[in-house]
Design a protein around this motif. Structure first.
Motif, mmCIF file in Angstrom:
data_model
loop_
_atom_site.group_PDB
_atom_site.id
_atom_site.type_symbol
_atom_site.label_atom_id
_atom_site.label_comp_id
_atom_site.label_asym_id
_atom_site.label_seq_id
_atom_site.Cartn_x
_atom_site.Cartn_y
_atom_site.Cartn_z
ATOM 1 N N PHE A 48 7.513 -0.058 -4.342
ATOM 2 C CA PHE A 48 8.486 -0.789 -3.544
ATOM 3 C C PHE A 48 8.662 -2.240 -4.002
ATOM 4 C CE2 PHE A 48 7.721 2.776 -0.771
ATOM 5 C CZ PHE A 48 8.956 3.000 -0.190
ATOM 6 N N ILE A 49 7.650 -2.828 -4.600
ATOM 7 C CA ILE A 49 7.741 -4.212 -5.073
ATOM 8 C C ILE A 49 8.715 -4.290 -6.255
ATOM 9 C CG2 ILE A 49 6.456 -6.193 -6.005
ATOM 10 C CD1 ILE A 49 5.597 -5.533 -3.148
ATOM 11 N N ASN A 50 8.522 -3.381 -7.237
ATOM 12 C CA ASN A 50 9.362 -3.384 -8.439
ATOM 13 C C ASN A 50 10.564 -2.449 -8.326
ATOM 14 O OD1 ASN A 50 7.813 -5.262 -10.096
ATOM 15 N ND2 ASN A 50 6.213 -3.702 -9.938
ATOM 16 N N LYS A 51 10.669 -1.738 -7.214
ATOM 17 C CA LYS A 51 11.800 -0.852 -6.925
ATOM 18 C C LYS A 51 12.045 0.173 -8.025
ATOM 19 C CE LYS A 51 14.061 -4.028 -3.775
ATOM 20 N NZ LYS A 51 13.510 -3.448 -2.607
ATOM 21 N N LYS A 52 10.989 0.958 -8.324
ATOM 22 C CA LYS A 52 11.132 2.007 -9.331
ATOM 23 C C LYS A 52 10.097 3.101 -9.082
ATOM 24 C CE LYS A 52 8.111 0.023 -12.825
ATOM 25 N NZ LYS A 52 7.948 -0.296 -14.223
ATOM 26 N N SER A 53 10.428 4.286 -9.536
ATOM 27 C CA SER A 53 9.468 5.384 -9.438
ATOM 28 C C SER A 53 8.360 5.175 -10.462
ATOM 29 C CB SER A 53 10.160 6.727 -9.667
ATOM 30 O OG SER A 53 10.710 6.789 -10.970
ATOM 31 N N VAL A 54 7.179 5.700 -10.137
ATOM 32 C CA VAL A 54 6.023 5.587 -11.028
ATOM 33 C C VAL A 54 5.337 6.949 -11.108
ATOM 34 C CG1 VAL A 54 5.654 3.115 -10.675
ATOM 35 C CG2 VAL A 54 4.577 4.735 -9.135
ATOM 36 N N PRO A 55 4.670 7.231 -12.225
ATOM 37 C CA PRO A 55 3.992 8.518 -12.369
ATOM 38 C C PRO A 55 2.922 8.732 -11.288
ATOM 39 C CG PRO A 55 4.154 7.416 -14.493
ATOM 40 C CD PRO A 55 4.575 6.421 -13.444
ATOM 41 N N ILE A 56 2.751 9.983 -10.914
ATOM 42 C CA ILE A 56 1.702 10.346 -9.957
ATOM 43 C C ILE A 56 0.364 10.274 -10.691
ATOM 44 C CG2 ILE A 56 0.774 12.221 -8.530
ATOM 45 C CD1 ILE A 56 3.722 13.264 -8.354
ATOM 46 N N PRO A 57 -0.629 9.532 -10.165
ATOM 47 C CA PRO A 57 -1.938 9.459 -10.819
ATOM 48 C C PRO A 57 -2.585 10.845 -10.934
ATOM 49 C CG PRO A 57 -1.737 7.785 -9.104
ATOM 50 C CD PRO A 57 -0.557 8.699 -8.959
ATOM 51 N N LYS A 80 0.798 -1.225 0.000
ATOM 52 C CA LYS A 80 0.000 0.000 0.000
ATOM 53 C C LYS A 80 0.833 1.279 0.000
ATOM 54 C CE LYS A 80 -4.375 -1.351 1.999
ATOM 55 N NZ LYS A 80 -5.338 -0.970 3.025
ATOM 56 N N TRP A 81 1.973 1.269 0.683
ATOM 57 C CA TRP A 81 2.746 2.507 0.806
ATOM 58 C C TRP A 81 3.401 2.835 -0.519
ATOM 59 C CZ3 TRP A 81 2.045 6.068 4.169
ATOM 60 C CH2 TRP A 81 2.944 7.146 4.220
ATOM 61 N N LYS A 82 3.351 4.107 -0.935
ATOM 62 C CA LYS A 82 3.745 4.476 -2.287
ATOM 63 C C LYS A 82 4.738 5.626 -2.352
ATOM 64 C CE LYS A 82 -0.860 3.197 -3.897
ATOM 65 N NZ LYS A 82 -1.408 2.748 -2.649
#
Length: 139
Positions: free
Chosen positions: A110-119, A49-51
């Motif tokens: 955190f699972i894939n260890k990468k930044s992701v775009p802000i929805p 859940k934590w992002k």
């Protein structure tokens, strides 16, 4: 802008009777909770859940914070990027600016260890609190 009031505890004060610099960092972190809730409403700290991850922090101590008086923390969004954003903080006591800081937060998987775009929905909520950092410093 989000507003949080902190009452300095005895343990927050150093030998010179001023708020310890680490206490201010802790107060600013506490004041980020409303922003964190935009991403994780229940503040569940599980990896699923934590992002968010903190990438940078800086603090300017511009006045004394003393024991016995509440501290008002103003929290705002200073910048929004693709996958990161900057949060600004100001600590006010007795009508005087005492400290300010900026932190860079990354929307992170955190699972894939990468930044992701802000929805987009969260981006819109962040934009409601967007304030030019140069114009802050006024209560």
């Amino acid at each position: 802008m989000f507003k949080t009031t902190v009452t300095p505890r005895f343990g927050d004060i150093d030998g010179l009777k001023h708020a310890n610099n680490i206490s201010i960092a802790i107060w600013f972190e506490q004041a980020r909770n409303p922003v964190f809730r935009l991403f994780t409403p229940d503040l569940d700290l599980s990896f699923e859940k934590w992002k968010l991850i903190l990438a940078r922090s800086e603090y300017d101590y511009v006045g004394e914070i003393n024991y016995g008086f509440d501290v008002d923390i103003n929290t705002y969004i200073a910048r929004i990027g693709n996958s990161s954003f900057t949060i600004g903080h100001e600590a006010w006591q007795n009508g005087k600016l005492c400290a300010r800081g900026l932190v860079v937060i990354v929307h992170y998987d955190f699972i894939n260890k990468k930044s992701v775009p802000i929805p987009e929905t969260i981006r819109g909520a962040l934009e409601e609190h967007l304030i030019d950092a140069e114009s802050s410093g006024k209560k």
